[in-house]
Design a protein around this motif. Sequence first.
Motif, PDB file in Angstrom:
ATOM      1  N   LEU A  73       0.990  -1.879  -0.099  1.00  0.00           N
ATOM      2  CA  LEU A  73      -0.031  -0.071  -0.042  1.00  0.00           C
ATOM      3  C   LEU A  73       1.048   1.723   0.433  1.00  0.00           C
ATOM      4  O   LEU A  73       1.736   1.450   0.993  1.00  0.00           O
ATOM      5  N   TYR A  74       0.757   2.263  -1.200  1.00  0.00           N
ATOM      6  CA  TYR A  74       1.885   3.300  -1.169  1.00  0.00           C
ATOM      7  C   TYR A  74       1.066   4.640  -1.623  1.00  0.00           C
ATOM      8  O   TYR A  74      -0.490   4.040  -0.740  1.00  0.00           O
ATOM      9  N   SER A  75       1.133   5.705   0.146  1.00  0.00           N
ATOM     10  CA  SER A  75       0.921   6.246   0.711  1.00  0.00           C
ATOM     11  C   SER A  75       1.935   8.362   0.046  1.00  0.00           C
ATOM     12  O   SER A  75       3.172   7.981   0.573  1.00  0.00           O
ATOM     13  N   PHE A  76       1.626   8.572  -1.307  1.00  0.00           N
ATOM     14  CA  PHE A  76       1.945   9.935  -1.214  1.00  0.00           C
ATOM     15  C   PHE A  76       2.227  10.434   0.047  1.00  0.00           C
ATOM     16  O   PHE A  76       1.492  11.307   0.463  1.00  0.00           O
ATOM     17  N   GLN A  77       3.044  10.994   1.409  1.00  0.00           N
ATOM     18  CA  GLN A  77       3.206  11.621   1.970  1.00  0.00           C
ATOM     19  C   GLN A  77       3.294  13.349   1.355  1.00  0.00           C
ATOM     20  O   GLN A  77       2.926  14.540   1.842  1.00  0.00           O
ATOM     21  N   GLU A  78       3.554  14.073   0.728  1.00  0.00           N
ATOM     22  CA  GLU A  78       3.355  15.324  -0.185  1.00  0.00           C
ATOM     23  C   GLU A  78       2.730  14.849  -1.716  1.00  0.00           C
ATOM     24  O   GLU A  78       2.496  14.034  -2.418  1.00  0.00           O
ATOM     25  N   LYS A 124       7.538  13.878 -16.189  1.00  0.00           N
ATOM     26  CA  LYS A 124       8.648  13.244 -15.106  1.00  0.00           C
ATOM     27  C   LYS A 124       7.234  13.359 -13.667  1.00  0.00           C
ATOM     28  O   LYS A 124       7.586  14.619 -14.117  1.00  0.00           O
ATOM     29  N   LEU A 125       7.902  12.526 -13.169  1.00  0.00           N
ATOM     30  CA  LEU A 125       7.046  12.987 -12.101  1.00  0.00           C
ATOM     31  C   LEU A 125       7.431  12.411 -10.794  1.00  0.00           C
ATOM     32  O   LEU A 125       8.796  11.825 -11.417  1.00  0.00           O
ATOM     33  N   PHE A 126       7.525  13.041  -9.915  1.00  0.00           N
ATOM     34  CA  PHE A 126       8.856  12.970  -8.633  1.00  0.00           C
ATOM     35  C   PHE A 126       8.023  12.804  -7.374  1.00  0.00           C
ATOM     36  O   PHE A 126       7.035  13.861  -7.454  1.00  0.00           O
ATOM     37  N   GLY A 127       8.335  12.001  -6.001  1.00  0.00           N
ATOM     38  CA  GLY A 127       7.230  12.235  -5.349  1.00  0.00           C
ATOM     39  C   GLY A 127       7.575  10.724  -4.135  1.00  0.00           C
ATOM     40  O   GLY A 127       9.136  10.420  -4.147  1.00  0.00           O
ATOM     41  N   VAL A 128       7.195  11.466  -2.409  1.00  0.00           N
ATOM     42  CA  VAL A 128       7.539  10.712  -1.219  1.00  0.00           C
ATOM     43  C   VAL A 128       6.475   9.692  -0.766  1.00  0.00           C
ATOM     44  O   VAL A 128       5.592  10.539  -0.583  1.00  0.00           O
ATOM     45  N   TYR A 129       7.396   8.686  -0.464  1.00  0.00           N
ATOM     46  CA  TYR A 129       5.246   7.317  -0.113  1.00  0.00           C
ATOM     47  C   TYR A 129       6.202   6.964   0.839  1.00  0.00           C
ATOM     48  O   TYR A 129       7.367   5.961   1.325  1.00  0.00           O
ATOM     49  N   THR A 130       5.160   6.683   1.716  1.00  0.00           N
ATOM     50  CA  THR A 130       4.990   5.806   2.950  1.00  0.00           C
ATOM     51  C   THR A 130       4.883   4.061   1.968  1.00  0.00           C
ATOM     52  O   THR A 130       3.147   4.095   1.374  1.00  0.00           O
TER      53      THR A 130
END
Length: 229
Positions: free
Chosen positions: A142-147, A189-195
């Motif tokens: 289960l992924y969830s982007f933090q921002e 291009k997509l960027f992100g930080v996830y849990t």
Amino acid sequence: MNVQRVAAAVIIMLAGIVPLSAQSVGGGVSIWVPESIPLVQEGSVGVETALGSSLSLGDNLSLPFGVVYNKVYGLMPEIDGVVGSSPWFLADTFTAHLMMKARLPVGPLYLELFGGAGGLWNAMLVPLTKTIEREIAPDGHLYSFQEPLEVTGGRFGWGWQAGSAVGVTVDRFSVGLSVTYRLLKTDAKLFGVYTDVVGGTVEVDRAYAQDLQIRFGGFSIGINGSYEL
């Protein structure tokens, strides 16, 4: 050189060789069916508006050009040549086109065939975060982007369109029913930080980066009118 640029170059060369005569102006309203609906049964039908003009190359050939506005839910991702299984973006999109059109008159009726190059500008581009989280997560994760996801590029692109129309001409007015297929792409291009949650384990601050092409593809079915100047 890609296909759409070759098509545009050929049209421009023909315009320089064949003397231009009459010009027409017009517009129309169409129903937009994004490719996501027939491909993956997702997305939504929209309404698009168009303004355009056309330069005559003789009795049966012309160079139509114009601008179309569309609010699109149904922009698909393409990664390494593979189209995704869900729409990833919502956009306010303007497309412009330059085409070659052939008209076959049958009394007051006519049949048209047309095709050529197109460009797009995604004035507003919003990633569908929950869909992207679901699509990129492996089974059991289960992924969830933090921002909020960041997008670089994805604003301007190129492609092609083609279609046909039937209609009627009365004096200098023409009204027709047209079907147009468009496929335009833009690099992004997509960027992100996830849990990442898997089982009882939680990992935070995981980096995500993905190069892709955003596809503006689908069918436009509409009514268009024009007036010959």
